[in-house]
Scaffold this active site. Structure first.
Site, PDB file in Angstrom:
ATOM      1  N   THR A 101      35.188  36.722  43.606  1.00  0.00           N
ATOM      2  CA  THR A 101      34.695  37.807  44.474  1.00  0.00           C
ATOM      3  C   THR A 101      34.117  38.889  43.560  1.00  0.00           C
ATOM      4  OG1 THR A 101      36.942  38.727  44.455  1.00  0.00           O
ATOM      5  CG2 THR A 101      36.330  37.424  46.363  1.00  0.00           C
ATOM      6  N   GLU A 167      47.079  36.515  43.688  1.00  0.00           N
ATOM      7  CA  GLU A 167      47.379  35.962  42.366  1.00  0.00           C
ATOM      8  C   GLU A 167      47.424  37.098  41.359  1.00  0.00           C
ATOM      9  OE1 GLU A 167      47.820  32.558  41.413  1.00  0.00           O
ATOM     10  OE2 GLU A 167      48.565  33.911  39.871  1.00  0.00           O
ATOM     11  N   LYS A 225      47.695  43.439  45.849  1.00  0.00           N
ATOM     12  CA  LYS A 225      46.954  43.011  44.665  1.00  0.00           C
ATOM     13  C   LYS A 225      46.080  44.131  44.099  1.00  0.00           C
ATOM     14  CE  LYS A 225      45.088  40.959  41.462  1.00  0.00           C
ATOM     15  NZ  LYS A 225      44.494  39.744  41.058  1.00  0.00           N
ATOM     16  N   ASN A 229      46.477  46.331  40.443  1.00  0.00           N
ATOM     17  CA  ASN A 229      45.429  46.504  39.427  1.00  0.00           C
ATOM     18  C   ASN A 229      45.028  47.966  39.277  1.00  0.00           C
ATOM     19  OD1 ASN A 229      45.433  43.891  38.651  1.00  0.00           O
ATOM     20  ND2 ASN A 229      43.478  43.330  39.579  1.00  0.00           N
ATOM     21  N   GLY A 274      43.333  53.239  23.336  1.00  0.00           N
ATOM     22  CA  GLY A 274      42.279  52.593  22.562  1.00  0.00           C
ATOM     23  C   GLY A 274      41.000  52.524  23.367  1.00  0.00           C
ATOM     24  N   CYS A 281      38.519  41.594  36.083  1.00  0.00           N
ATOM     25  CA  CYS A 281      39.351  42.066  37.205  1.00  0.00           C
ATOM     26  C   CYS A 281      39.434  43.580  37.324  1.00  0.00           C
ATOM     27  CB  CYS A 281      40.746  41.480  37.098  1.00  0.00           C
ATOM     28  SG  CYS A 281      40.754  39.706  37.329  1.00  0.00           S
ATOM     29  N   LYS A 344      39.958  41.130  25.596  1.00  0.00           N
ATOM     30  CA  LYS A 344      41.325  41.271  25.081  1.00  0.00           C
ATOM     31  C   LYS A 344      41.636  40.020  24.271  1.00  0.00           C
ATOM     32  CE  LYS A 344      44.061  39.235  28.764  1.00  0.00           C
ATOM     33  NZ  LYS A 344      45.171  39.414  29.673  1.00  0.00           N
ATOM     34  N   ARG A 351      33.372  39.325  30.014  1.00  0.00           N
ATOM     35  CA  ARG A 351      32.907  40.101  31.173  1.00  0.00           C
ATOM     36  C   ARG A 351      33.349  41.551  31.008  1.00  0.00           C
ATOM     37  NH1 ARG A 351      35.324  36.843  36.054  1.00  0.00           N
ATOM     38  NH2 ARG A 351      36.893  36.437  34.467  1.00  0.00           N
TER      39      ARG A 351
HETATM   40  C1  UDX Z   1      44.626  41.906  35.032  1.00  0.00           C
HETATM   41  C2  UDX Z   1      46.025  42.077  35.635  1.00  0.00           C
HETATM   42  O1  UDX Z   1      46.962  42.377  34.592  1.00  0.00           O
HETATM   43  C3  UDX Z   1      46.443  40.822  36.366  1.00  0.00           C
HETATM   44  O2  UDX Z   1      47.700  40.999  36.990  1.00  0.00           O
HETATM   45  C4  UDX Z   1      45.392  40.484  37.410  1.00  0.00           C
HETATM   46  O3  UDX Z   1      45.718  39.277  38.072  1.00  0.00           O
HETATM   47  C5  UDX Z   1      44.020  40.372  36.769  1.00  0.00           C
HETATM   48  O4  UDX Z   1      43.714  41.556  36.052  1.00  0.00           O
HETATM   49  P1  UDX Z   1      43.653  40.653  32.877  1.00  0.00           P
HETATM   50  O5  UDX Z   1      42.294  41.070  33.332  1.00  0.00           O
HETATM   51  O6  UDX Z   1      43.873  39.256  32.405  1.00  0.00           O
HETATM   52  O7  UDX Z   1      44.733  40.877  34.044  1.00  0.00           O
HETATM   53  O8  UDX Z   1      44.024  41.622  31.672  1.00  0.00           O
HETATM   54  P2  UDX Z   1      45.171  42.646  31.309  1.00  0.00           P
HETATM   55  O9  UDX Z   1      46.119  42.019  30.381  1.00  0.00           O
HETATM   56  O10 UDX Z   1      45.694  43.320  32.498  1.00  0.00           O
HETATM   57  O11 UDX Z   1      44.314  43.697  30.454  1.00  0.00           O
HETATM   58  C6  UDX Z   1      43.200  44.377  31.051  1.00  0.00           C
HETATM   59  C7  UDX Z   1      42.485  45.239  30.052  1.00  0.00           C
HETATM   60  O12 UDX Z   1      43.281  46.374  29.748  1.00  0.00           O
HETATM   61  C8  UDX Z   1      42.140  44.583  28.717  1.00  0.00           C
HETATM   62  O13 UDX Z   1      40.814  44.951  28.385  1.00  0.00           O
HETATM   63  C9  UDX Z   1      43.140  45.197  27.751  1.00  0.00           C
HETATM   64  O14 UDX Z   1      42.630  45.252  26.446  1.00  0.00           O
HETATM   65  C10 UDX Z   1      43.312  46.588  28.340  1.00  0.00           C
HETATM   66  N1  UDX Z   1      44.598  47.222  28.010  1.00  0.00           N
HETATM   67  C11 UDX Z   1      45.768  46.646  28.402  1.00  0.00           C
HETATM   68  C12 UDX Z   1      44.620  48.424  27.308  1.00  0.00           C
HETATM   69  O15 UDX Z   1      43.563  48.970  26.955  1.00  0.00           O
HETATM   70  N2  UDX Z   1      45.828  49.016  27.032  1.00  0.00           N
HETATM   71  C13 UDX Z   1      47.003  48.462  27.407  1.00  0.00           C
HETATM   72  O16 UDX Z   1      48.047  49.049  27.115  1.00  0.00           O
HETATM   73  C14 UDX Z   1      46.982  47.244  28.118  1.00  0.00           C
END
Ligand code: UDX
Length: 458
Positions: A101, A167, A225, A229, A274, A281, A344, A351
């Site tokens: 989506t 999810e 959800k 986020n 940072g 997402c 990450k 993306r």
């Molecule tokens: C996220 C949600 O955590 C997950 O539950 C949902 O289903 C999808 O979106 P994801 O996109 O895989 O998951 O990444 P996540 O680990 O949440 O990190 C998101 C971003 O935040 C990354 O760019 C990461 O580098 C950044 N981040 C994370 C920070 O800048 N600081 C932090 O302390 C944690």
């Protein structure tokens, strides 16, 4: 078959048959995960290339552990992939929706065309009572709309329920999050008779392990959800906003975050200051949430998310400013090594990647940018073909005027500053993720700059 007969069949066999529509990140992982739980699963997609790859055991993206999960379950005969909707509808009465989506072009709202097209293709083919369980992240109200759409398309006498089971999996931990979720949320329609039983049976082994199960209405499940986020994004932007103040006040945001984190009401996770959040997402989900709240007349309630978004985007321009300062005030002609392109670590996803975004801005400001990432080079090349890509840290850092760490891969955190010292032109490192041991780098003769921490002081 009556509703009751359907339930008995489900409860009796234990092993269930299900389909997962959409075999991208979410769908492929869910399909393999359900097969791992012992079920008989078909993954369905309109993209024949993707299906061929998955059927051959090849995961089209980087996700630790997923390749093994896929090949084990293909070999065990519990998992198949197809583009054939007729085959899938014959196979099962429980259908998951795991299609994307994305953000609409030029708008904040979510583009629901893939979700709609699965319903439009699937429902007219159904001949038995069925449950469609959405997993995709959607604006609140979508599931109820899909229920109405499905009932209008269903053949006479065929009862179709729509439920929502959001999810929460994280990239890089998708297998673990699928097989050991923190919680299972299931939203059901008001007159639901079979969704909960079907989903409970499917997840029986997880429920037996004590994973909390929350039954809600459809709209609450959808909102859980996006709220999760939005909270995570807010937590990251909170610490990044504090880091802006720390930088001016000469305070250390990393120590501050540790100190805050000891308070169990706050917690240390997601407080790493940072370069901020990116990926497929968080950015799009908070924007779609704002757009939907606006449509519902609750725009003010989520106005703070605009600030969360702008704090996050400001980190990227601040990183460019910091790099410019580290290079003596101009990027013109500077040779910059960028370590990290994925949004990450443990992911090849670029993306809305802050790292790649910064690399692009540096180039636009006149620098020569050499990017290295352990997994995301191929994807980076596709979205940013004009950057230079290197196949190792040493190659990217060759005669660099500054080295930037923009994704905290373990390989970069563990770099040996003494070894890298002879490769670069200037021993200047800019830590965009506050992941390096500053004292170690300094003692090897490096000038270290950290995003969100006063550079002169470290
Ligand atoms: C996220 C949600 O955590 C997950 O539950 C949902 O289903 C999808 O979106 P994801 O996109 O895989 O998951 O990444 P996540 O680990 O949440 O990190 C998101 C971003 O935040 C990354 O760019 C990461 O580098 C950044 N981040 C994370 C920070 O800048 N600081 C932090 O302390 C944690």
């Amino acid at each position: 078959m009556s509703g009751r007969g359907w339930l008995i069949r489900v409860a009796y066999t234990g092993v269930m048959r299900c389909n997962v529509f959409g075999t991208g990140y979410l769908g492929a992982t869910h399909a393999a995960g359900m097969a791992e739980l012992g079920h008989d699963v078909i993954g369905v997609d309109v993209d024949a290339g993707k299906i061929a790859k998955l059927a051959a055991g090849d995961v089209p993206f980087f996700e630790p552990g997923l390749r093994k999960l896929l090949s084990d379950n293909l070999a065990a005969g519990r998992l198949r992939f197809t583009t054939d909707y007729d085959l899938a509808t014959e196979h099962a009465d429980l259908h998951f929706l795991g299609v994307g989506t994305p953000q609409k072009k030029g708008e904040y709202g979510a583009d629901l065309r893939h979700v709609h097209s699965v319903i439009d293709e699937l429902v007219p083919r159904l001949t038995r009572p069925s449950v469609i369980v959405g997993k995709s992240t959607v604006p609140v109200g979508t599931a109820a709309d899909l229920g109405r759409r499905a009932r209008a398309l269903a053949a006479y006498g065929v009862d179709v329920e729509v439920a929502w089971n959001p999810e929460f999996l994280r990239e890089g931990y998708a297998v673990q999050d699928t097989l050991h979720p923190d919680r299972i949320v299931l939203g059901v329609q008001p007159d639901s008779i079979r969704s909960e039983a079907a989903v409970r049976e499917l997840y029986a082994s997880l429920l037996a392990e004590g994973v909390p199960f929350l039954r809600t209405d459809l709209q609450t499940a959808e909102l859980v959800k996006v709220s999760a986020n939005a909270f995570l994004a807010t937590k990251i932007s909170f610490i990044n906003a504090i880091s802006e103040v720390c930088e001016i006040a000469d305070a250390d945001v990393t120590v501050l975050a540790d100190a805050l984190g000891f308070d169990p009401r706050i917690g240390r996770r997601f407080l790493n200051a940072g370069l901020g959040f990116g990926g497929g997402c968080l950015p799009k989900d908070i924007r779609a949430f704002m757009a939907r709240a606006g449509e519902l007349g609750a725009g003010n309630a989520l106005a703070f998310l605009r600030e969360v978004d702008s704090i996050n985007m400001r980190r990227r321009t601040r990183m460019v400013e910091l790099t410019t300062a580290a290079c003596g005030g101009s990027l013109l002609g500077a040779n910059i090594a960028v370590l990290g392109a994925a949004f990450k670590p443990e992911s090849d996803d670029v993306r809305d990647s802050p790292a790649l975004n910064v690399a692009g801005m540096l180039q636009l400001n006149g620098a020569t940018v050499n990017v290295y990432d352990p997994e995301a080079l191929e994807n980076s090349r596709k979205v940013f073909p004009t950057l230079n890509y290197s196949t190792s840290v040493a190659e990217a850092c060759d005669r660099a005027d500054a080295v930037l760490v923009l994704t905290e891969w373990r390989e970069f955190v563990e770099l040996d500053p003494a070894e890298l010292a002879d490769v670069v032109r200037n021993r200047v490192i800019v830590d965009g993720r506050n992941c390096l041991d500053v004292a170690r780098w300094q003692s090897a003769g490096w000038r270290v700059h950290c995003l969100g921490r006063r550079l002169e002081s470290v």
